[in-house]
Each structure stands twice: as structure tokens, then as C-alpha cells.
Design a protein around this motif. Structure first.
Motif, PDB file in Angstrom:
ATOM      1  N   UNK A 124       0.831  -1.200   0.000  1.00  0.00           N
ATOM      2  CA  UNK A 124       0.000   0.000   0.000  1.00  0.00           C
ATOM      3  C   UNK A 124       0.867   1.252   0.000  1.00  0.00           C
ATOM      4  N   UNK A 125       2.058   1.171  -0.662  1.00  0.00           N
ATOM      5  CA  UNK A 125       3.053   2.242  -0.578  1.00  0.00           C
ATOM      6  C   UNK A 125       2.526   3.664  -0.643  1.00  0.00           C
ATOM      7  N   UNK A 126       1.808   4.005  -1.750  1.00  0.00           N
ATOM      8  CA  UNK A 126       1.352   5.388  -1.925  1.00  0.00           C
ATOM      9  C   UNK A 126       0.362   5.770  -0.831  1.00  0.00           C
ATOM     10  N   UNK A 127      -0.533   4.823  -0.525  1.00  0.00           N
ATOM     11  CA  UNK A 127      -1.540   5.065   0.505  1.00  0.00           C
ATOM     12  C   UNK A 127      -0.863   5.348   1.837  1.00  0.00           C
ATOM     13  N   UNK A 128       0.188   4.578   2.129  1.00  0.00           N
ATOM     14  CA  UNK A 128       0.932   4.763   3.371  1.00  0.00           C
ATOM     15  C   UNK A 128       1.559   6.153   3.416  1.00  0.00           C
ATOM     16  N   UNK A 129       2.180   6.558   2.292  1.00  0.00           N
ATOM     17  CA  UNK A 129       2.832   7.872   2.275  1.00  0.00           C
ATOM     18  C   UNK A 129       1.814   8.979   2.480  1.00  0.00           C
ATOM     19  N   UNK A 130       0.680   8.900   1.757  1.00  0.00           N
ATOM     20  CA  UNK A 130      -0.334   9.952   1.887  1.00  0.00           C
ATOM     21  C   UNK A 130      -0.899   9.968   3.297  1.00  0.00           C
ATOM     22  N   UNK A 131      -1.171   8.767   3.849  1.00  0.00           N
ATOM     23  CA  UNK A 131      -1.776   8.690   5.169  1.00  0.00           C
ATOM     24  C   UNK A 131      -0.882   9.241   6.248  1.00  0.00           C
ATOM     25  N   UNK A 132       0.378   8.803   6.242  1.00  0.00           N
ATOM     26  CA  UNK A 132       1.264   9.237   7.309  1.00  0.00           C
ATOM     27  C   UNK A 132       1.575  10.722   7.180  1.00  0.00           C
TER      28      UNK A 132
ATOM     29  N   UNK B  62      -5.744   7.276   6.858  1.00  0.00           N
ATOM     30  CA  UNK B  62      -6.061   8.459   6.056  1.00  0.00           C
ATOM     31  C   UNK B  62      -7.395   9.057   6.484  1.00  0.00           C
ATOM     32  N   UNK B  63      -8.444   8.207   6.568  1.00  0.00           N
ATOM     33  CA  UNK B  63      -9.790   8.739   6.804  1.00  0.00           C
ATOM     34  C   UNK B  63      -9.994   9.146   8.252  1.00  0.00           C
ATOM     35  N   UNK B  64      -9.746   8.212   9.185  1.00  0.00           N
ATOM     36  CA  UNK B  64     -10.089   8.505  10.574  1.00  0.00           C
ATOM     37  C   UNK B  64      -9.057   9.403  11.224  1.00  0.00           C
ATOM     38  N   UNK B  65      -7.781   8.934  11.242  1.00  0.00           N
ATOM     39  CA  UNK B  65      -6.771   9.715  11.960  1.00  0.00           C
ATOM     40  C   UNK B  65      -6.447  11.012  11.230  1.00  0.00           C
ATOM     41  N   UNK B  66      -6.332  10.939   9.884  1.00  0.00           N
ATOM     42  CA  UNK B  66      -5.887  12.122   9.156  1.00  0.00           C
ATOM     43  C   UNK B  66      -7.015  13.053   8.754  1.00  0.00           C
TER      44      UNK B  66
END
Lengths: 416, 169
Positions: A124-132, B62-66
Motif C-alpha cells: 500500500x506504498x502510496x496510501x501509506x505515504x499519503x496517510x502518514x 487516512x480517513x479517521x486519523x488524518x
């Protein structure tokens, strides 16, 4: 023990996937070191480039051409008094800079500097980068609230509103790039950072030029949104000096302030490397298919060494142009030494084994460096947006454009 | 790659979730509650990762925490906290709360005790690599209609919020 150390050297995956903890730690250390050097270099370059854009000289006093200025600044920040406002919320005030720094550095574990030069490759590389990286806004909000002061609170409010709105446009642009990966022979897309570059390699095209102009528009949306995400000019409303003193970090000083500074620059490098990975072909050298063949490979593999030799030549030009007064003797010797170190690095990069291994890292870093130069360029040329203009651009221009590009990319992917 | 110290991480993350969950309801300061909730959500995301569901973990972050928690904090910051801290809690429902908590706990204990007969004894054999694709296949293949209906509901909610927020349309 020795077997454990050498076993990774012959593998063709990242240390994280090979399950080699030692090499993963070495990679983490190297990336941390490289990032710190990059932030120091960015600090100096930004001040020099901005100064030259405004026909000034910039820092000139500490070291030749102000080369030691970032180190002097860092020392000054470390020995400054660390003040906490009396009415501040101590826990949150203390946690905020740490959270911002952790999120800014954590994203680098999936950044692919080469096919095997990443700490690990995630599904989930890109998702991980965007999320973090979206967690960093929490640190900013915490800092603004915990300071218990008006300007930081307003900066934090602006920052959260801005980041939440630009994240959507950014996500849509990323999704349209991820859609493009699914058009290779296997038919399945991927979110992994290494997989995305490999998809561009398999399709023989950087995603900026894919389905022209769809890729280009998506890249443009991302390029605008990433400036807003990192709170840089012209979207630096959370820390607008002329309105809010320094925005969310007004009450911070000394070491804690320097953590915010470090996090801001490493977050800029992080989003730039997302852009490079998704659209600019990651670690691939320019024109891998058009200018292919042994000769061109050799020519392009000489570029890293040559560029360092060019930098060394510029340093020696500076040595020649130094005033011939005894007062400047130490500075002249220092600059000559700096040039010699650059030249030595350039010569080492010509050695064939080094040359082959350093290729991907050099091209990736060069593309990121170009993107960082664009950041400075924006700051030197664009006036700051007003808040309503900022919101209008985010919601009424970038968001519809992003949805349109996404739909058209899907249509083009099905038909072409 | 073989997972390392799975048991330790499971208990660590579970303890973190429970502890921060308790902090959410015991802190008087709403900002502290919200921050504890963020810690709970992140620990939960890590638990999803341990269940070989990286996509769910990423979306959780992404959704909940961010996203959602940022909006929570955004609203809480605008409230005058000194005043709200001094206010007495006006809904005194702790007896009902306690009863339902005990009932839920009893249910968990029951399920845990009966787990051998309730669930088939089958290890998770899903490879890490295919989770995102499988979620996509389920959402856009098998359950396409339900998924689209859910998105339509969300759209209705958005329009309703706009209608309520705007004085003149």
C-alpha cells in the motif's frame, strides 16, 4: 554472523522484504543522514537562490559564500533558551513537534531510490505515504492549540482547513496515476512505490506523458496541491509572517522550533519524491527507450560524476574570484578544500562498480532536487494567496479538474 | 518474510487501544480526549496490519486519523474549553452505561469461550500482496450495488448539510 551480513548483498529485493533487519537499519541510517544533509543544503540554497532572485547576495559572512551559515544557525538554535508559555498545555505542547518530525521521517521507509534501494516495499506504498504525511497536520493543530495564544491558534485553524481541502485534489490526482499502472500486460494495478515505477518501465513512458495531456494535468494538480500540503509559499497562510507573526510555531523556540523546521523541509522532500515516483519515472534515467543502447548507457552513467566535477569547477571559480586580501585567506582555503572534496566525490563516481550502483539514486535525487528548486522558485515569484482564493482554487478548480482527469483516464485506459 | 514477535505486538497494541479508549472517556479536556482517540485509531490500524489487511489499515489512517479527527479537533478548538470543563455533566446515565458495558463484556467472554465451536479452526492463509485487489474485486464486483447505494446516501447527507448550513440558496 558474517553470512547474515553478506546474504543480503546478493538478493534483488529491498532489505525489508528480504527480512534482513541489519541492512534495513543501515538503510534507515543512510536515509536519515542523507535527509539531514539535504535539509542543511536546502536551508543554504533557499537563502542564496532567493537572494539572487531579489538581486541580493544572501549570507556571505559565515564561511566562504555563507556555506557554514546553516551549521551556525543550528548551533544557535540548540543553545537558545527553550521557552514554554505559562498557560500552555505542557503535554500537547511537548508532543506536537515530536509528532510532526516522526511523521515527516516515517514516510521515507517506502521511498524507492532504486529498484532495491528502499527500506521496504509495501503493498500500500502510496496510501501509506499519503496517510502518514496527512498525520502531520495533527501535529500542527496540536502546536497551535497548545500554545494558548491567538496567532498560533489562527495558524492552526487555517492549516487544518487548507490541508483537509487540498488532500482531496491530491488524492484524485494520485488515483489517476495509479489507474495508469493497471494498463500493463498483467492487467492488475499496484499501489506499491516500486511497482509504480516498474509499471512505467514496462510501458516505456513516464506517466506525465501518458494519455497526453491527462497525465500532465494530473501531475499539475498534484504539483499545486503538494505546495499547499507542505504550507509553502504561495500557500503559506498557516505561517504568514505579515499576518500571524509565525503562525502555528510562534510560541516555539530553540530546539523545538528547529524540529518544526526539519519536519517542514523533509515533508517537502517526501511529497516531491511521491511526485517523482508517480509521474517522473522514479529512478529511471531520461529517455530510457529513445536513447537506448550501450553507448547511451555509458554516456548517462558518466553524468553523476560530471555534475559533481561541474560543482567543483564552480567552487574553484569562486576561489579565483576571492579578493586577494590576507583577510580572506582562511575563506579562500576553505572554499578550495570544499571544491576539492566535491571533485573527489565526482572522481569516485567515475569508478565503474560505484557508477553502476549509484545510477538510480542519482537520477531519483536529481529529479527531487529539481522539484525542490521549483519550491524555491515559487516562493521567489508568487505573492501569497488570500484565504478565500485558496479555498476557491482548491474546491472549485482543482477538485472538478481532478475528477474530470480521473474519469477521462479511466475511459482512455479502457479504449486505448 | 516471517513476522517477528507477533504475540508481543498484539498485546502491546491491544493494551494501547484499551488504555487510550479509557482515556477518551475519562479526560475532562475534550482536546485530550480527541488526541487519545487518535492514538486508539492508530493502534487499531496497526492491528489491521497484523491481520494482513494493509489496505484497511491505510484507509483507517487516512480517513479517521488524518481526516475526521482533524475536523473534530478543528471544531473543539473553537469551543471555550475553560467553560466546558467547569460544567456539570448533564446526562446521568451511568447505570445504563454500566449495564450495557457488562452485557457487552459478557458477550465477548461468551464468544471467546465458545470460539472453538463458533468459528471453523482455519489459519489465515491470505498472502499480503493481494489484499487491495481483493477488496476492490469485492466492492466493485460482488457488492457493486450496495456500494453505490452507500455512496448515494453519503451524497444525500452532503446535500443536506449544505442546505442546513446555507441561509439563502
Amino acid at each position: 554472523m558474517l553470512d547474515y551480513v553478506t546474504s543480503y548483498l546478493h538478493s534483488d529485493t529491498t532489505p525489508g522484504q528480504a527480512g534482513n533487519l541489519l541492512w534495513a537499519l543501515i538503510y534507515i541510517m543512510l536515509i536519515f543522514l542523507g535527509l539531514s544533509v539535504a535539509v542543511i543544503a536546502m536551508n543554504w540554497l533557499e537563502r542564496k537562490i532567493l537572494a539572487h532572485m531579489q538581486v541580493r547576495l544572501g549570507p556571505m559572512r559565515v564561511g566562504p559564500h555563507g556555506l557554514l551559515q546553516p551549521i551556525a544557525d543550528a548551533l544557535k538554535l540548540l543553545i537558545k533558551e527553550d521557552i514554554m508559555p505559562a498557560e500552555a498545555d505542557p503535554w500537547v505542547f511537548w508532543m506536537a513537534p515530536i509528532l510532526v518530525v516522526i511523521t515527516a521521517f516515517t514516510v521515507f521507509i517506502v521511498v524507492p531510490f532504486g529498484p532495491t534501494h528502499a527500506v521496504t516495499d509495501m503493498n500500500i506504498g502510496v496510501l501509506f505515504m499519503l496517510g502518514v504525511s496527512s498525520l502531520s497536520v495533527l501535529g500542527i493543530v496540536m502546536a497551535g492549540w497548545a500554545s494558548n495564544s491567538h496567532y498560533p491558534l489562527m495558524g492552526a485553524l487555517r492549516s487544518s482547513a487548507q490541508m483537509v481541502s487540498y488532500e482531496i485534489a491530491m488524492g484524485l490526482a494520485v488515483v489517476s496515476a495509479v489507474l495508469m499502472t493497471s494498463l500493463n500486460q498483467t492487467g492488475t494495478g499496484t499501489l506499491s512505490m516500486i511497482g509504480i515505477v516498474q509499471a512505467q518501465q514496462a510501458q516505456h513512458v513516464w506517466f506525465v506523458f501518458k494519455f497526453f495531456p491527462l497525465g500532465l494535468i494530473a501531475f499539475g494538480i498534484f504539483a499545486i496541491a503538494m505546495v499547499a500540503e507542505t504550507n509553502r509559499a504561495p500557500f503559506d497562510l498557516p505561517e504568514a509572517e505579515s499576518e500571524l507573526t509565525a503562525g502555528f510555531h510562534t510560541e516555539y523556540s530553540g530546539f523545538r522550533w528547529s524540529l518544526f523546521f526539519l519536519a517542514e523541509y523533509s515533508a517537502m522532500i517526501a511529497v516531491s519524491s511521491i511526485a517523482v515516483t508517480l509521474w517522473l519515472g522514479g529512478w529511471m534515467r531520461p529517455f530510457p527507450t529513445w536513447l537506448s543502447g550501450e553507448t547511451w548507457d555509458l554516456v548517462f552513467s558518466l553524468i553523476p560524476g560530471l555534475s559533481f566535477l561541474l560543482l567543483a569547477a564552480i567552487a574553484f571559480l569562486g576561489v579565483i574570484r576571492m579578493p586577494k586580501h590576507p583577510y580572506f585567506r582562511v575563506q579562500t582555503i576553505g572554499l578550495a578544500g570544499f571544491g576539492a572534496v566535491l571533485g573527489l566525490i565526482g572522481l569516485i563516481l567515475f569508478v565503474p562498480p560505484v557508477r553502476d550502483r549509484i545510477q538510480d539514486i542519482f537520477w531519483f535525487s536529481a529529479k527531487v532536487a529539481f522539484s525542490m528548486y521549483m519550491y524555491i522558485w515559487y516562493r521567489g515569484t508568487f505573492p501569497r494567496y488570500r484565504f478565500d482564493q485558496l479555498m476557491r482554487v482548491g474546491w472549485k478548480v482543482l477538485l472538478p479538474l481532478g475528477i474530470g482527469v480521473l474519469i477521462l483516464t479511466a475511459v482512455a485506459g479502457v479504449w486505448l | 518474510m516471517q513476522p517477528i514477535a507477533t504475540t508481543f505486538f498484539f498485546y502491546f497494541l491491544s493494551a494501547l487501544t484499551v488504555l487510550s479508549g479509557v482515556l477518551v472517556i475519562t479526560r475532562k479536556n475534550p482536546v485530550h480526549s480527541a488526541l487519545a482517540l487518535i492514538v486508539a485509531l492508530l493502534a487499531q490500524a496497526a492491528l489491521y496490519l497484523m491481520l494482513y489487511a494493509p489496505f484497511v489499515a491505510g484507509v483507517q489512517i487516512i480517513l479517521y486519523a488524518g481526516g475526521i479527527m482533524v475536523l473534530f479537533l478543528f471544531v473543539i478548538m473553537l469551543v471555550n474549553i475553560e467553560q466546558s470543563q467547569r460544567e456539570e455533566q448533564f446526562n446521568k446515565q451511568w447505570i445504563i452505561g454500566l449495564a450495557s458495558a457488562i452485557a457487552l463484556g459478557a458477550l465477548f467472554v461468551f464468544v471467546f469461550a465458545k470460539s472453538k465451536s463458533l468459528f471453523p479452526d482455519r489459519g489465515i492463509s491470505m498472502p499480503e500482496g493481494s489484499n487491495t485487489q481483493q477488496v476492490a474485486v469485492l466492492l466493485y464486483g460482488n457488492y457493486m450495488f450496495a456500494f453505490e447505494i452507500a455512496s448515494l446516501l453519503l451524497l444525500v447527507a452532503i446535500i443536506g448539510a449544505v442546505v442546513m448550513a446555507k441561509k439563502r440558496i
